[in-house]
Design an enzyme around this catalytic site. Structure first.
Site, PDB file in Angstrom:
ATOM      1  N   LYS A 165      14.252  14.245  50.652  1.00  0.00           N
ATOM      2  CA  LYS A 165      13.431  15.334  50.124  1.00  0.00           C
ATOM      3  C   LYS A 165      11.953  15.223  50.485  1.00  0.00           C
ATOM      4  CE  LYS A 165      16.417  16.099  46.082  1.00  0.00           C
ATOM      5  NZ  LYS A 165      16.458  16.192  44.609  1.00  0.00           N
ATOM      6  N   ARG A 180      14.788 -12.458  47.736  1.00  0.00           N
ATOM      7  CA  ARG A 180      13.446 -12.460  47.148  1.00  0.00           C
ATOM      8  C   ARG A 180      13.028 -13.854  46.699  1.00  0.00           C
ATOM      9  NH1 ARG A 180      12.913  -6.860  43.542  1.00  0.00           N
ATOM     10  NH2 ARG A 180      12.662  -5.476  45.339  1.00  0.00           N
ATOM     11  N   GLY A 196      13.824   0.834  50.424  1.00  0.00           N
ATOM     12  CA  GLY A 196      15.219   0.413  50.283  1.00  0.00           C
ATOM     13  C   GLY A 196      16.145   0.964  51.342  1.00  0.00           C
ATOM     14  N   GLY A 199       8.322   0.672  45.907  1.00  0.00           N
ATOM     15  CA  GLY A 199       7.293   1.572  45.417  1.00  0.00           C
ATOM     16  C   GLY A 199       5.892   1.197  45.854  1.00  0.00           C
TER      17      GLY A 199
END
Length: 403
Positions: free
Chosen positions: A197, A36, A354, A377
């Site tokens: 999920k 990063r 990720g 996110g």
């Protein structure tokens, strides 16, 4: 574009407050993965070359609005200095007299790192007073942290409305890639959504079926869709209570003209461990005591055929339990096909999340995709069709005069 970039800003002699994401892993006081940090180099180099003074504003961990010594940004200075190849000084505060003095003393050709913005509760509350204090430290605001753009915080949204604002080079690349993938994509568009999920990606699936031509569903969530169609998935990871919602998504896809691709054959095993006996079967042949751990070869052939007929692919989530071979086979094969088509110039491929990055690195193809987002996110919320506050704040500045 709808937002300014560094090209639109006058930087000579200006103090540039740069919101960055340097929330990197640290062990024993040393950075263990500087990815990063290295991705910030183009923005910092550009500001320095054009005579600006970069002042870095960032968060680290979750200190919950109070100083936590273990979450100080000070240990990151050596890694920043190595990446930028210029002196980097540190200020033990990000607001008030200490920060003002540090900014005033900053020499040309250097970088200043301010302390963790989340040491103040006002950061995550988007407190106007804290945003004003941030703004008082600079002449220009540059957001180069797309990964934090889905949060309406003082350092991402509040301050952007108080200064001439722009996107940094990393943010610019991210927004350009995402616009290319879903904003105005080359069609046909295929999306790969995997993971455990359905419940965690309801908004994502609901948005994609109205945006893409093909939706490939893999991983544990595929089992929920199979079960919703009356297929016995044995001991497989499956959210049986989501069957009605899964059926609704399938119906919405039909109404939208989106072709859903679910596994037609699978890799089965009775134990989830390395070396366990496994076999291939059609999806309707899963014994009650077995579990689905990967998509089978027929399914992979169907996926790669969709890729070959597409112009754009968006990828979020693996197709199977890729951490343990041979359940990485489907993800590896599909990823390598997407990479091959990208190298040949036939496909625009954008991936993020990720597990996705880990899976593409595992397949050794991450460098061959058009763009890999590390935003997590923010990437997911963008795929869900949500407005990202940190981006929206930059868009509002486009109509105003740049410095």
């Amino acid at each position: 574009m709808g937002w300014n970039t560094l090209d639109d800003m006058e930087l000579a002699g200006k103090r540039v407050l740069v919101r960055v994401d340097i929330n990197v892993p640290v062990e024993n006081g040393a950075v263990t993965d500087d990815t990063r940090i290295r991705r910030l180099v183009p923005t910092i180099n550009d500001i320095l070359t054009r005579g600006g003074k970069p002042v870095l504003l960032a968060h680290f961990g979750r200190p919950k609005g109070k100083p936590v010594p273990e979450m100080s940004l000070r240990p990151l200075v050596p890694a920043l200095q190595a990446a930028f190849d210029v002196p980097v000084s540190f200020c033990a505060d990000c607001r008030g007299p200490a920060a003002q003095a540090a900014v005033a003393a900053q020499a040309s050709g250097t970088v200043l790192l301010l302390e963790n913005a989340r040491f103040y509760a006002g950061e995550e509350k988007n407190d106007p007073e804290l945003a004003a204090e941030f703004a008082a430290l600079a002449d220009v605001y540059c957001n180069d942290a797309f990964s934090a753009a889905h949060r309406a915080h003082a350092s991402t949204e509040g301050v952007a409305r108080l200064l001439p604002a722009c996107a940094g080079r990393l943010m610019q690349a991210e927004l350009t890639a995402l616009k290319q993938a879903l904003g105005s994509p080359a069609r046909p568009v295929a999306a790969v959504v995997g993971g455990a999920k359905v419940s965690t990606k309801l908004e994502l699936l609901g948005n994609l079926v109205e945006q893409v031509d093909h939706l490939i569903i893999g991983g544990g969530m595929a089992n929920t869709f199979l079960a919703a169609q009356g297929i016995d998935v044995g001991k497989s990871l499956c959210e049986h209570d989501m069957a009605e919602i899964a059926s609704g998504i399938l119906a919405k896809a039909r109404d939208s003209g989106c072709a859903i691709l679910l596994p037609s054959d699978v890799i089965l095993a009775r134990e989830f461990r390395a070396g366990a006996e496994n076999w291939t079967a059609t999806t309707d042949q899963c014994p009650a005591d077995a579990m689905i751990l990967d998509a089978g070869p027929e399914t992979v052939a169907r996926i790669t055929a969709v890729f070959a007929g597409s112009k754009t692919v968006i990828w979020n989530g693996p197709l199977g339990a890729f951490e343990i071979p041979p359940y990485d086979t489907a993800t590896n094969a599909a990823a390598r096909k997407a990479a091959e088509l990208t190298r040949e110039g036939q496909l625009i491929s954008v991936a993020g999340g990720g597990d996705t990055i880990a899976a593409l690195n595992h397949a050794d193809v991450a460098d061959d995709f058009t763009y890999i987002s590390t935003a997590g996110g923010a990437f997911l919320e963008w795929m869900e069709g949500k407005i990202l506050p940190g981006v929206a704040a930059l868009e509002t500045r486009k109509t105003e005069s740049a410095c």
